[in-house]
Every structure is written in structure tokens, then in C-alpha cells.
Write an enzyme that holds these catalytic residues in place. Structure first.
Site, PDB file in Angstrom:
ATOM      1  N   CYS A 244       0.822  -1.213   0.000  1.00 34.98           N
ATOM      2  CA  CYS A 244       0.000   0.000   0.000  1.00 34.98           C
ATOM      3  C   CYS A 244       0.854   1.260   0.000  1.00 34.98           C
ATOM      4  O   CYS A 244       0.632   2.169  -0.790  1.00 34.98           O
ATOM      5  CB  CYS A 244      -0.930  -0.016   1.213  1.00 34.98           C
ATOM      6  N   CYS A 321      -8.199  -0.647   8.302  1.00 33.14           N
ATOM      7  CA  CYS A 321      -6.934   0.092   8.295  1.00 33.14           C
ATOM      8  C   CYS A 321      -6.745   0.760   9.642  1.00 33.14           C
ATOM      9  O   CYS A 321      -7.698   1.312  10.220  1.00 33.14           O
ATOM     10  CB  CYS A 321      -6.949   1.133   7.175  1.00 33.14           C
ATOM     11  N   CYS A 570       2.037  21.484   4.364  1.00 32.20           N
ATOM     12  CA  CYS A 570       2.003  20.020   4.519  1.00 32.20           C
ATOM     13  C   CYS A 570       3.190  19.355   3.836  1.00 32.20           C
ATOM     14  O   CYS A 570       3.238  18.125   3.733  1.00 32.20           O
ATOM     15  CB  CYS A 570       0.690  19.457   3.962  1.00 32.20           C
TER      16      CYS A 570
END
Length: 619
Positions: A244, A321, A570
Site C-alpha cells: 500500500c 486500516c 504540509c
């Protein structure tokens, strides 16, 4: 008795071999053991002659059949009775039979080693058509045992066991193999080229990653010192973490994650500003209030949902998750369960066939309200009302359901058209006592707990005393401006997304904020207009996307000449780039802080206060 001796017994009987030749002529010569030529005979003899001829014919047919089985056709000597084969032909047959027996035995050994080597993920080279592997089985097992200890590859030479210094590679659970090369791990998929790139290689829908190294994405010069952690698949908290790529630090203790993020961000920003200690989370799991699930199906048509493998469009099935809201995962599982009964097909990117592409779930952290967005390839959902009823029966906490139509071949999740099929079409949530409307396309930070800390720190850095005019660039739904409004004289928000601006206006009204205005414009162009009009802006809050700001925006900011700039980023790399530019334009970094908005990933949010050099010192 071997093949040669038996045949020679027939040839050496000393009797005449009489009968017809292959061309049907009578009276041909026959050679005896002594080599003397016999007398001509007619085809008409006594019964014993024909009896002897019948024996030889049967014998020849038997040997011809055995010869065909051995891959060698048995031929008689044309023009001679009985088709007797000479000694050389007999020896050749002998060799073929022996060779065939050895070849089959070797193939059995080779198949066994090939089977064992496939289990080890390593192709085993063998020699063909040669015997001489006596004792290989025990020797090979010994080397295999040693190989599991040192991780080297196993090979055999042609007809020999030449394995000195080599051994079988360790096995990986996911079927890929690893090789020990100079102490560094290279992840490799069978049939593809080696790759040791930590962020993976986009190619055939799959990508490879290093097993025990991780590096901050997009951060140039990030040191690997202190950034290496042994992350073994068998000990991983998430069985799909390596494929992932969404939680690269899932197996790293949280305290170590914080130390690494602080250190790497400091290295990037050290030339421009000194940072406070990082702000982490007390409970860093299941923090994502927004969950996107891509839908597909297996070969039997069973619906699957999950996430795209990093850098690809290959969907990795995920049922739960550690980063995502638990309730959101449960709702996605319920939708997956309902699809077959309603004959709703999942979308296939290659063929363009199917209906359901994605499901997005947003959960209000404080309100508990839940929005479900069904992203379809066409606007028609079969048995829509019954589907909604069935879903609500399984998940009664859902507040609203929206259909979003995305009929384009694009990597974007959401399309332009929307249809509300249940509820109001939006949810509400609150941050630091302020209420906000959240639509399907609204930008809203995914970690509500850390967002309150991040924005609170940004407003603290601004040092507002109630006399300032502030500009909230990239304002989104107006979160920062609305939270700062009661501490400022006037707030101006600018945002290019029209849906976000609509939500911002509604949010201001429902929070009874009267000293704020919102504009749908490009932030850079809007600041140029303000500068041309002579509007005085004291403080600018800027929260750009991950790519950071461009030179047009930064030049516009410099032209506007605000006393303070609070930069929320970010991406530390683009933050460092933009800080360097603003320093050249007359600003200096005062202070900053890293907020761990995304635990178990390589990402952070950072807030930095800048001030004009000719302005009074910051409070």
C-alpha cells in the site's frame, strides 16, 4: 543378457536366412558368420526355412518397436534376409537406452530441485542430459540449510554441485524474493528487474520497495541516519503495508516517529527558522475522518475494495486500516456486501465497463454525522431506493448519501455532477467551538484532533490584538479565518473553489461572524488587486497545497507587504523553498512548529511565522 548379445546370437546361428528381400526379389544372397557367401536359393524351400524366416521377422519387429520407444528407428540391412543389424547399430541402441534411463532419472532430480527452488523464489540452473549427480540430494539439502542462514543464492553448475559460498535466499510471504547485496536489501518481483528505490517504481501496475529503509518523500537531502528501521512482514501490524505505501512507519514506535520527523524537518528549515518541539498525538490510531475506497472485483466477479498501490492504479484489497475511522471501514464493508444482491458491477478502468468506482465516507469528529458518497460511472443507480434502505438497515448512523458522477477516464476521485439521494447532502462538525458545513468536495483536514492544535498554534503566532486586518489565502471553507475572526478587526478570505466559498459563507453565517468576507478568486491575483488599491493587510494566513506556492503568489505577497505571514505547510521541502524566496523579499523566520497530522506516515504539517525585517518585533 544385454541387447547386443541377444541380437548377435541371431546373427551368429550359421543358418541361412531365406525369404523375400524388401523389394520382393527372390534368390538373394545371405551372409553367414564366417563371412562366406552362401549359395543362391529359391524362395521355395522347405517349411523349416519359412519357420526360420518367421522367427527373424518377429524378432525384427520387436526390436523395431523397442527402437521407436528409445527414439531410434531400427533398420535392417536392405537386400539381406532377416534385416540383421550390425554391431555398431546395437551399441548405439544400447547407448540410447542407457541415456534415456539416465535422462529420466536426471529430469526427476531436476524437477525436484526446480520445485524446491520455486519455493525459495530462486530459479535453479541445472545441466541437461548428464548423469553423475550421485550424492547431490544430501549435499543440496546441506547447502540449502546453510543458505537460509546467509541469504545467498543457490546455483548448480552443469553436471556438478558447485555451491561453495552460495545458499538459498530467504523467503518473503508475499511471493517476492530478496537478495542480500552488500548488506542492502533489494525488493524484487519475479520476472522484473531489480529495484531498490524506497518510493517504488511505476511500471506494470506494481512497484518494489526496500524492506528496511524509509525516506521522507519529496525531501531532498533527508539523512538516512536514524531513519532506518527493520520492518519485517511477518511482524507487521498491517499485512498490506509494504504494498500500500500509506503507512510506511506502521512498525516504528510512535516516539521514534516523532523524533525522526522533528529531526528531518529541522534539517530542512534550519537556515530559515528555529522550530519548537513537535506536537504529537496521545492516541495516534484511526484518526482519518475521511476515507476513500476504490472498488474492483476478482476473477470470479466478487467485489473488492481498497487503496491504490503507491504510484499505480493497481488496487490492493483492504478490509480495515489502522489509520482510518473504524465506522467508515464498516460502512464500506456493508456496501461491498450489498453489491451482488443488487447486481451492481464495479468499474473496470481498462474496459470502461461497470458502475461503482469509489466510495467516500466522511465522519464528523465531534458531531458524529456521517456522509457516504457513491462515485458512479453513470448517474443511474439500479434500485436506488431499495439500496439506500438496505444500507441504512445495516448502518443506521449514516446521516446523508450522495451520488457523485465521474464518467471521465481520470485519476480524480470525484466528478462534477452530484445528486443527493438521502439526507441533506452535507454534514457538520466543529473545531475550537466553531461549527462548519462539510460538503463532498469541501477541503477539511483529515485529522480533527491535530487540526485544532495546528490552527490554534497558527493563530497564536499571529499575535492578534483585535486591531488587525487579516487575509486568509487558500481559505477553503473558511476554517482559519472564522476561528481568528473574534481576535481581529476584519477578515478577508479568498478561495478559487466556488463550492468551498459557498460553504465558507454559510459557515460564517451560522457562527454569527459579521467581520468576515469571502471572495472566489485566485489568491495571487487578488493580492495584486489589494496592493494596487492600497489596502493595508497586517497578517496573511496561507495554507497552500502540497506543491506549495508559485512565484506569482509569492511576488504578490511581497507586493502587498503584510507585517506578518503565517505559513501552514504540509510539505517541508516546498516550505523550505518558499521560505528561501520570502527571505530574499525582506522577511525573516521568527518561530515554527511541526504538528504530526499524519501518524505512521512520512508526512507532517508545519506552521512558521515570518515577519518583515523593517516591522516591529513580533509579540
Amino acid at each position: 543378457m544385454d541387447i547386443g548379445s541377444k541380437r548377435n546370437e541371431v546373427r551368429g546361428s550359421g543358418k541361412r536366412n531365406e525369404g523375400r528381400s524388401s523389394n520382393g526379389a527372390k534368390g538373394k544372397s545371405v551372409q553367414t558368420k564366417s563371412g562366406n557367401r552362401s549359395a543362391n536359393v529359391s524362395g521355395k524351400g522347405d517349411k523349416s526355412k519359412y519357420k526360420e524366416k518367421g522367427k527373424l521377422g518377429d524378432e525384427n519387429r520387436n526390436w523395431e518397436k523397442r527402437g521407436r520407444d528409445n527414439g531410434e528407428g531400427s533398420r535392417g540391412n536392405e537386400g539381406k534376409e532377416g534385416r540383421a543389424v550390425n554391431r555398431k547399430a546395437n551399441e548405439k541402441v544400447n547407448r540410447n537406452v542407457d541415456g534415456e534411463r539416465d535422462r529420466r532419472r536426471n529430469e526427476s532430480v531436476n524437477r525436484e530441485w526446480e520445485k524446491r527452488s520455486r519455493g525459495n523464489g530462486e530459479g535453479l540452473q541445472t545441466s541437461e542430459g548428464k548423469a553423475g549427480r550421485k550424492g547431490n540430494g544430501s549435499t543440496d539439502r546441506a547447502w540449502e540449510k546453510r543458505g537460509r542462514g546467509n541469504g545467498e543464492s543457490l546455483r548448480t553448475g552443469e553436471g556438478k554441485v558447485s555451491r561453495k559460498g552460495n545458499a538459498n535466499a530467504d523467503r518473503e510471504r508475499n511471493g517476492r524474493r530478496t537478495e542480500s547485496v552488500n548488506g542492502e536489501w533489494k525488493a524484487q518481483k519475479r520476472g522484473t528487474s531489480d529495484s531498490s528505490q524506497i518510493n517504488g517504481v511505476k511500471g506494470n501496475g506494481r512497484e518494489d520497495r526496500s524492506k528496511d529503509n524509509w525516506r521522507k518523500e519529496g525531501t531532498k537531502g533527508a539523512s538516512e541516519k536514524g531513519g532506518k528501521f527493520k520492518m519485517k512482514n511477518k511482524d507487521s501490524r498491517c499485512k498490506v503495508s509494504e504494498e500500500c505505501g500509506g503507512c510506511k512507519m506502521i512498525n516504528v514506535p510512535y516516539s521514534e516517529q516523532l523524533l525522526w520527523k522533528q529531526r528531518e524537518t529541522e534539517k530542512l528549515l534550519k537556515p530559515f527558522v528555529k522550530l519548537e518541539s513537535i506536537i504529537g498525538m496521545e492516541e495516534p490510531e484511526h484518526y482519518r475522518n475521511k476515507v476513500n475506497a476504490a472498488f474492483t472485483h476478482d476473477r470470479k466477479g466478487k467485489p473488492l475494495s481498497g487503496v491504490y498501490k503507491e504510484g499505480t492504479h493497481y488496487i490492493i484489497p483492504v478490509e480495515e486500516c489502522l489509520l482510518e475511522n473504524k465506522k467508515a471501514d464498516e460502512i464500506i464493508a456493508s456496501i461491498r456486501e450489498l453489491l451482488p444482491s443488487f447486481k451492481i458491477k464495479t468499474y473496470d478502468e481498462d474496459t470502461g465497463y461497470g458502475l461503482l468506482r469509489h466510495v467516500m465516507v466522511r465522519v464528523g469528529y465531534t458531531s458524529g454525522q456521517i456522509m457516504v458518497v457513491l462515485v458512479l460511472a453513470s448517474p443511474i443507480l439500479p434500485s436506488k431506493n431499495n439500496f439506500v434502505k438496505a444500507l441504512l438497515n445495516l448502518q443506521p448512523d449514516i446521516t446523508t448519501i450522495v451520488i457523485n458522477v465521474n464518467d471521465r477516464k481520470t485519476s480524480m476521485v470525484l466528478g462534477d455532477k452530484e445528486q443527493v439521494i438521502y439526507g441533506k447532502g452535507y454534514i457538520e462538525d466543529s473545531l475550537n467551538g466553531r461549527s462548519f458545513k462539510i460538503s463532498p468536495k469541501s477541503f477539511y483536514q483529515v485529522n480533527s484532533v491535530q487540526t485544532q492544535k495546528l490552527y490554534g498554534k497558527a493563530i497564536e503566532y499571529a499575535g492578534l490584538i483585535g486591531k488587525e486586518t487579516i487575509l486568509d489565502a487558500y481559505c477553503g471553507i473558511g476554517t482559519i479565518g472564522i476561528m481568528a475572526a473574534d481576535k481581529a478587526k476584519q477578515v478577508i478570505g479568498v478561495e478559487l473553489n466556488k463550492d468551498a466559498v459557498k460553504d465558507a459563507i454559510i459557515n460564517a453565517k451560522q457562527n454569527k461572524i459579521s467581520n468576515i468576507q469571502f471572495y472566489q478568486k485566485d489568491a495571487g491575483e487578488f493580492m495584486v488587486q489589494l496592493a494596487e488599491q492600497g489596502t493595508q493587510i497586517d497578517t496573511v494566513f496561507m495554507d497552500p497545497p502540497r506543491a506549495g506556492s508559485d512565484e506569482v503568489f509569492l511576488n504578490s505577497l511581497a507586493a502587498l507587504k503584510p507585517k506578518k505571514v503565517v505559513y501552514i505547510s504540509c510539505n517541508p521541502e516546498t516550505l523550505a523553498r518558499d521560505l528561501e524566496y520570502l527571505v530574499k523579499k525582506g522577511y525573516r523566520g521568527v518561530t515554527g512548529v511541526v504538528v504530526d497530522m499524519f501518524p505512521f506516515t512520512n508526512h507532517v504539517e508545519t506552521t512558521v511565522l515570518l515577519q518583515r525585517r523593517d516591522a516591529a518585533p513580533a509579540h
